[in-house]
Design a protein around this motif. Sequence first.
Motif, PDB file in Angstrom:
ATOM      1  N   VAL B 108       0.208   0.611   3.836  1.00  0.00           N
ATOM      2  CA  VAL B 108       0.456   1.428   2.643  1.00  0.00           C
ATOM      3  C   VAL B 108       1.780   1.048   1.981  1.00  0.00           C
ATOM      4  CG1 VAL B 108       0.923   3.790   1.860  1.00  0.00           C
ATOM      5  CG2 VAL B 108      -0.954   3.357   3.437  1.00  0.00           C
ATOM      6  N   ASP B 109       2.742   0.647   2.798  1.00  0.00           N
ATOM      7  CA  ASP B 109       4.063   0.335   2.264  1.00  0.00           C
ATOM      8  C   ASP B 109       4.169  -1.063   1.661  1.00  0.00           C
ATOM      9  OD1 ASP B 109       5.301   2.732   2.736  1.00  0.00           O
ATOM     10  OD2 ASP B 109       5.742   2.235   4.817  1.00  0.00           O
ATOM     11  N   LEU B 110       3.160  -1.881   1.878  1.00  0.00           N
ATOM     12  CA  LEU B 110       3.239  -3.275   1.411  1.00  0.00           C
ATOM     13  C   LEU B 110       3.578  -3.398  -0.078  1.00  0.00           C
ATOM     14  CD1 LEU B 110       0.612  -5.431   3.307  1.00  0.00           C
ATOM     15  CD2 LEU B 110       3.111  -5.492   3.400  1.00  0.00           C
ATOM     16  N   PRO B 111       2.945  -2.604  -0.936  1.00  0.00           N
ATOM     17  CA  PRO B 111       3.287  -2.713  -2.359  1.00  0.00           C
ATOM     18  C   PRO B 111       4.769  -2.456  -2.643  1.00  0.00           C
ATOM     19  CG  PRO B 111       1.259  -1.489  -2.113  1.00  0.00           C
ATOM     20  CD  PRO B 111       1.808  -1.705  -0.740  1.00  0.00           C
ATOM     21  N   PHE B 112       5.440  -1.684  -1.749  1.00  0.00           N
ATOM     22  CA  PHE B 112       6.880  -1.474  -1.867  1.00  0.00           C
ATOM     23  C   PHE B 112       7.642  -2.770  -1.617  1.00  0.00           C
ATOM     24  CE2 PHE B 112       7.031   3.283  -0.736  1.00  0.00           C
ATOM     25  CZ  PHE B 112       7.333   3.619  -2.033  1.00  0.00           C
ATOM     26  N   ALA B 113       7.186  -3.462  -0.549  1.00  0.00           N
ATOM     27  CA  ALA B 113       7.963  -4.580  -0.022  1.00  0.00           C
ATOM     28  C   ALA B 113       7.686  -5.891  -0.748  1.00  0.00           C
ATOM     29  CB  ALA B 113       7.673  -4.731   1.474  1.00  0.00           C
ATOM     30  N   LEU B 114       6.468  -6.047  -1.195  1.00  0.00           N
ATOM     31  CA  LEU B 114       6.056  -7.315  -1.796  1.00  0.00           C
ATOM     32  C   LEU B 114       6.818  -7.577  -3.099  1.00  0.00           C
ATOM     33  CD1 LEU B 114       3.798  -8.960  -0.498  1.00  0.00           C
ATOM     34  CD2 LEU B 114       2.261  -8.092  -2.272  1.00  0.00           C
ATOM     35  N   PRO B 115       7.320  -8.778  -3.295  1.00  0.00           N
ATOM     36  CA  PRO B 115       7.857  -9.112  -4.624  1.00  0.00           C
ATOM     37  C   PRO B 115       6.714  -8.925  -5.637  1.00  0.00           C
ATOM     38  CG  PRO B 115       8.378 -10.835  -3.061  1.00  0.00           C
ATOM     39  CD  PRO B 115       7.460  -9.892  -2.352  1.00  0.00           C
ATOM     40  N   THR B 116       7.006  -8.263  -6.743  1.00  0.00           N
ATOM     41  CA  THR B 116       5.917  -7.884  -7.635  1.00  0.00           C
ATOM     42  C   THR B 116       5.183  -9.095  -8.205  1.00  0.00           C
ATOM     43  OG1 THR B 116       7.571  -7.646  -9.354  1.00  0.00           O
ATOM     44  CG2 THR B 116       6.834  -5.647  -8.286  1.00  0.00           C
ATOM     45  N   ALA B 117       5.906 -10.200  -8.384  1.00  0.00           N
ATOM     46  CA  ALA B 117       5.257 -11.398  -8.912  1.00  0.00           C
ATOM     47  C   ALA B 117       4.168 -11.877  -7.950  1.00  0.00           C
ATOM     48  CB  ALA B 117       6.280 -12.496  -9.133  1.00  0.00           C
TER      49      ALA B 117
END
Lengths: 362, 284
Positions: B108-117
């Motif tokens: 669930v937290d991946l979208p937080f951590a991932l560089p948005t690009a």
Amino acid sequence: MIEVRNLSKTFGSFSALKDVSLSIEPGELVALLGPSGSGKTTLLRIIAGLECPDAGEVAFEGTSATNLAVRDRQVGFVFQHFALFRHMTVADNISFGLRVRERALRPSKAEIRERVEHLLSMVQLKGLESRYPSQLSGGQRQRVALARALAVEPRVLLLDEPFGALDAQVRKDLRRWLRHLHDDLGITSVFVTHDQEEAMEVADRVVVMDHGRIEQVGSPRDIYDHPVSPFVYRFLGNVNGFPCRSNGGRIHVVGTEMIAPDFAGHGERDVTAFIRPHDFDIEAGSEQANATLRHAVVLGPQVRIEVNLADGQIVEAELARDVFDRLSLHPRQKIRVVPRRAQIFLDDGTQARAQPTGNGSG
Amino acid sequence: MSALSALVGTRAARHTVLPGFGPSLGFTIVYLGLVVLIPLSAVFFKTAGMGWSAFVETAFHGRVLAAYRLSFGGALLAALLNAVFGLLVAWVLVRYEFPGRKLVDAMVDLPFALPTAVAGIALTAIYAQNGWLGSVLAQWGIKVAYTPLGVIVAMVFISLPFVVRTVEPVLQDLETDVEEAAISLGAGRVQTFVMVILPALLPALLTGTALAFARAVGEYGSVIFIAGNLPGVSEIAPLLIITKLEQYDYAGATAIGTVMLLVSFVMLLAINLLQRWRKSRMGG
């Protein structure tokens, strides 16, 4: 009439109920009394249908309720921590059970309002219908919870430590009030408590439980006067236990020779003698002092004292305030403690009453 | 977000036995000033320099209006979608024990951590017409990548954790005896959920949705890859700001920024007031 037959329930490796059977008469107010972990709450929750038994069944008026969902059992359940709906007013809380009915069975708005009015006056909360639970005191909240449970006109009222989260004075008032309410409504009720005083004061019948089993069932007086086991003896109020040896029913406790005629035929055996605090005579200034007074607590007309016997054992005794004043007792004083009667238990649970032998001082 | 913390924060400060109210408040104001207020006020000053008619010309140009619509509309849709499905995810994570639960929880937290690009490129690759999911959807005539739908997909992706993480702790604290009380009173599952559980979760759900919305409005990195950035169709407002900056039109960029800022602020403030009203109605 509720019939509980051979119920067993385990949680993981913990066995909460072991083959428990019990029948509850219509209109009775029954207390399930026991220490924590004795299975009393589990039993209550199984009756309500909130928990499923591993074995055994529950029957209401002769019909098995095993396949009956909670919502169809028509039980009113009152929780220790009230479990009120915080976002609803008092009136909405109370009418919840009526409002969730399917349309055909749902009373009209006017009827619901009337019922809420009636219940509010019954639980003495008139005028508070538009308050939210957070604006009420603990005692008021529990009465709202009770009114909410009664609104659906349940066959049975089940209360899980209903006064456990309240302070002493409120608790006392509320349990007296519950007793009166029960006398007025006559609804079959079962409540769980770990407070023996509460069970004794409120219930018609007390069910004492320990380790997932029923130890004893009986009227409060019955249970207090004739406990069937050392556990019940200890659990119902303070008691002093003295391990000792019996020979032909003769024992020697607190410097006194006592005899239990029922055990006269027995040989030498290990027994435990139980003596209630109020079954002691206290003498001061006696030549035959056998104890030292440690301290005394005045509880209104009663005084509870703690004494050290010569062998180091601590004994709790109770005496009337005027006796205490007449003896003018003070800490570290040498006194004489004489038991008036004792209850002797063998390891197998058989018991007998013992009295001091003839001349009193052994 | 400063609005949110400011509104929540003022109340507790009055009758406190804790020492150090003065210095800590001072520090808070200085900190917020440096980090939030001064940079934001710079936006206003820069904008003020360009004059009213130029401002209206830039900030309410047809192409810009379409971009606002997509940014705010898309963010609102994404936030609402996440309000529903984020709640579901939180529910599953809190209420059920199943193998791999911890793994899902971490995901669930991946979208937080991932560089948005990275997120943007990955989403584009999957949803493009020759991509994994895109090719399947194409059979039904649904195009995701390089359309407004793609913008919403990216927004949903990056704002999901906000709803899940705000609802989760409240759901954990929700006593099951309240539900049991509802069932014992004869309520069905749906009634119990709608009448008892949902109202208890609503404040957290609203906060989470507001956070998700705010995040989605400001999102740039992942969206521009999947959007295709067709003027007036799939072009988001932050992209217009970047475009203006690249043309050294700083005043124009801040003009669009100002409008976005004001709209976001008003929406967040409205949600906060709604929460307050709810709370006061329940007697705190």
